[in-house]
Write an enzyme that holds these catalytic residues in place. Structure first.
Site, PDB file in Angstrom:
ATOM      1  N   HIS A  19      72.406  73.272  28.638  1.00  0.00           N
ATOM      2  CA  HIS A  19      73.813  73.682  28.496  1.00  0.00           C
ATOM      3  C   HIS A  19      73.991  75.118  28.980  1.00  0.00           C
ATOM      4  CE1 HIS A  19      73.985  70.608  24.999  1.00  0.00           C
ATOM      5  NE2 HIS A  19      74.705  70.108  25.980  1.00  0.00           N
ATOM      6  N   LYS A  43      81.281  61.227  14.174  1.00  0.00           N
ATOM      7  CA  LYS A  43      79.846  61.491  14.289  1.00  0.00           C
ATOM      8  C   LYS A  43      79.309  62.157  13.034  1.00  0.00           C
ATOM      9  CE  LYS A  43      78.599  61.700  19.141  1.00  0.00           C
ATOM     10  NZ  LYS A  43      78.082  62.584  20.190  1.00  0.00           N
ATOM     11  N   ARG A  92      72.424  65.297  35.009  1.00  0.00           N
ATOM     12  CA  ARG A  92      70.989  65.578  35.061  1.00  0.00           C
ATOM     13  C   ARG A  92      70.270  64.602  35.977  1.00  0.00           C
ATOM     14  NH1 ARG A  92      70.988  65.191  28.715  1.00  0.00           N
ATOM     15  NH2 ARG A  92      72.288  63.516  29.462  1.00  0.00           N
ATOM     16  N   SER A 130      70.458  67.000  23.874  1.00  0.00           N
ATOM     17  CA  SER A 130      70.561  67.426  22.472  1.00  0.00           C
ATOM     18  C   SER A 130      69.966  66.365  21.564  1.00  0.00           C
ATOM     19  CB  SER A 130      72.022  67.650  22.086  1.00  0.00           C
ATOM     20  OG  SER A 130      72.555  68.717  22.799  1.00  0.00           O
TER      21      SER A 130
HETATM   22  O1  PNS Z   1      78.270  66.274  25.009  1.00  0.00           O
HETATM   23  P1  PNS Z   1      78.870  64.907  25.088  1.00  0.00           P
HETATM   24  O2  PNS Z   1      78.760  64.216  23.743  1.00  0.00           O
HETATM   25  O3  PNS Z   1      78.332  64.083  26.231  1.00  0.00           O
HETATM   26  O4  PNS Z   1      80.449  65.126  25.368  1.00  0.00           O
HETATM   27  C1  PNS Z   1      81.325  64.036  25.474  1.00  0.00           C
HETATM   28  C2  PNS Z   1      82.794  64.501  25.486  1.00  0.00           C
HETATM   29  C3  PNS Z   1      83.096  65.401  24.316  1.00  0.00           C
HETATM   30  C4  PNS Z   1      83.063  65.269  26.761  1.00  0.00           C
HETATM   31  C5  PNS Z   1      83.673  63.213  25.458  1.00  0.00           C
HETATM   32  O5  PNS Z   1      83.285  62.403  24.400  1.00  0.00           O
HETATM   33  C6  PNS Z   1      85.147  63.530  25.317  1.00  0.00           C
HETATM   34  O6  PNS Z   1      85.780  63.992  26.241  1.00  0.00           O
HETATM   35  N1  PNS Z   1      85.707  63.278  24.117  1.00  0.00           N
HETATM   36  C7  PNS Z   1      87.073  63.632  23.747  1.00  0.00           C
HETATM   37  C8  PNS Z   1      87.962  62.403  23.642  1.00  0.00           C
HETATM   38  C9  PNS Z   1      88.397  61.947  25.010  1.00  0.00           C
HETATM   39  O7  PNS Z   1      89.030  62.661  25.761  1.00  0.00           O
HETATM   40  N2  PNS Z   1      88.033  60.698  25.338  1.00  0.00           N
HETATM   41  C10 PNS Z   1      88.292  60.098  26.629  1.00  0.00           C
HETATM   42  C11 PNS Z   1      87.193  60.491  27.612  1.00  0.00           C
HETATM   43  S1  PNS Z   1      87.444  59.674  29.137  1.00  0.00           S
END
Ligand code: PNS
Length: 187
Positions: A19, A43, A92, A130
């Protein structure tokens, strides 16, 4: 002139060197980068949102154009609220691509004016996540070099006491090997 603002959304539970590598790269190409921690009630995180925010703030304090924030709801709505024109995400390996592509295209459908920008972290972090850091740390393995020292310290604080003790005692196999070799010497 309009500022080129990006958000870097994620769970960051916990923040890893991958990150931070991406934040460093993002800070160089955007005028302002907002590291945005999702407040996700579904979560069951290891670190609370405020613990993650405090770690990220301490770790990015030296960048004048990076700030840390938290959000809930849709990422695209948050991006628009803070005046961002881009969403930064890291890729990645090929395995990330499908999920990231789905998210990027869904976000584009919701807010066509937003661009998703993908950046690759350094190769040495290409296997790092993570989730794996949490698992290895919780089972008593070393995460040295994979997370900043501050995160390592905080992970130690969250460890199961049984594994904390294991750091100072030889592993069970080693102990039984020692017993066996003592028995062999005696025989
Ligand atoms: O670090 P992560 O868990 O891969 O991040 C995922 C994240 C937070 C970017 C994704 O879950 C997200 O954007 N969540 C917010 C809700 C949302 O906008 N959902 C539609 C995504 S297309």
């Amino acid at each position: 002139m309009n500022k080129n603002i990006a958000i870097y959304p994620g769970s960051f539970d916990p923040p890893t060197n991958g990150h931070l590598d991406l934040i460093e790269r993002g800070s160089k190409i955007f005028d302002e980068l907002v590291v945005a921690i999702l407040r996700n009630p579904d979560k069951d995180p290891l670190f609370s949102v405020s613990e993650r925010a405090a770690m990220l703030e301490a770790l990015t304090g030296h960048y004048s154009n990076v700030r840390v924030d938290t959000f809930d709801g849709l990422t695209v709505d948050y991006a628009v609220r803070v005046g961002a024109s881009s969403v930064l995400r890291g890729i990645r390996a090929l395995s990330d691509y499908e999920y990231e592509l789905q998210m990027a295209l869904m976000n584009r459908k919701l807010r066509p004016e937003l661009e998703t920008v993908f950046m690759m972290p350094a190769e040495k972090y290409s296997y790092l996540s993570s989730r794996l850091v949490r698992e290895v740390a919780q089972l008593g393995g070393s995460v040295k070099g994979l997370v900043p020292e501050l995160v390592e310290q905080n992970l130690r604080g969250k460890l199961d006491p049984a594994y904390k003790l294991a750091e100072f005692a030889p592993a069970r196999e080693e102990r039984s090997e020692t017993r066996k070799s003592r028995a062999r010497k005696k025989a």
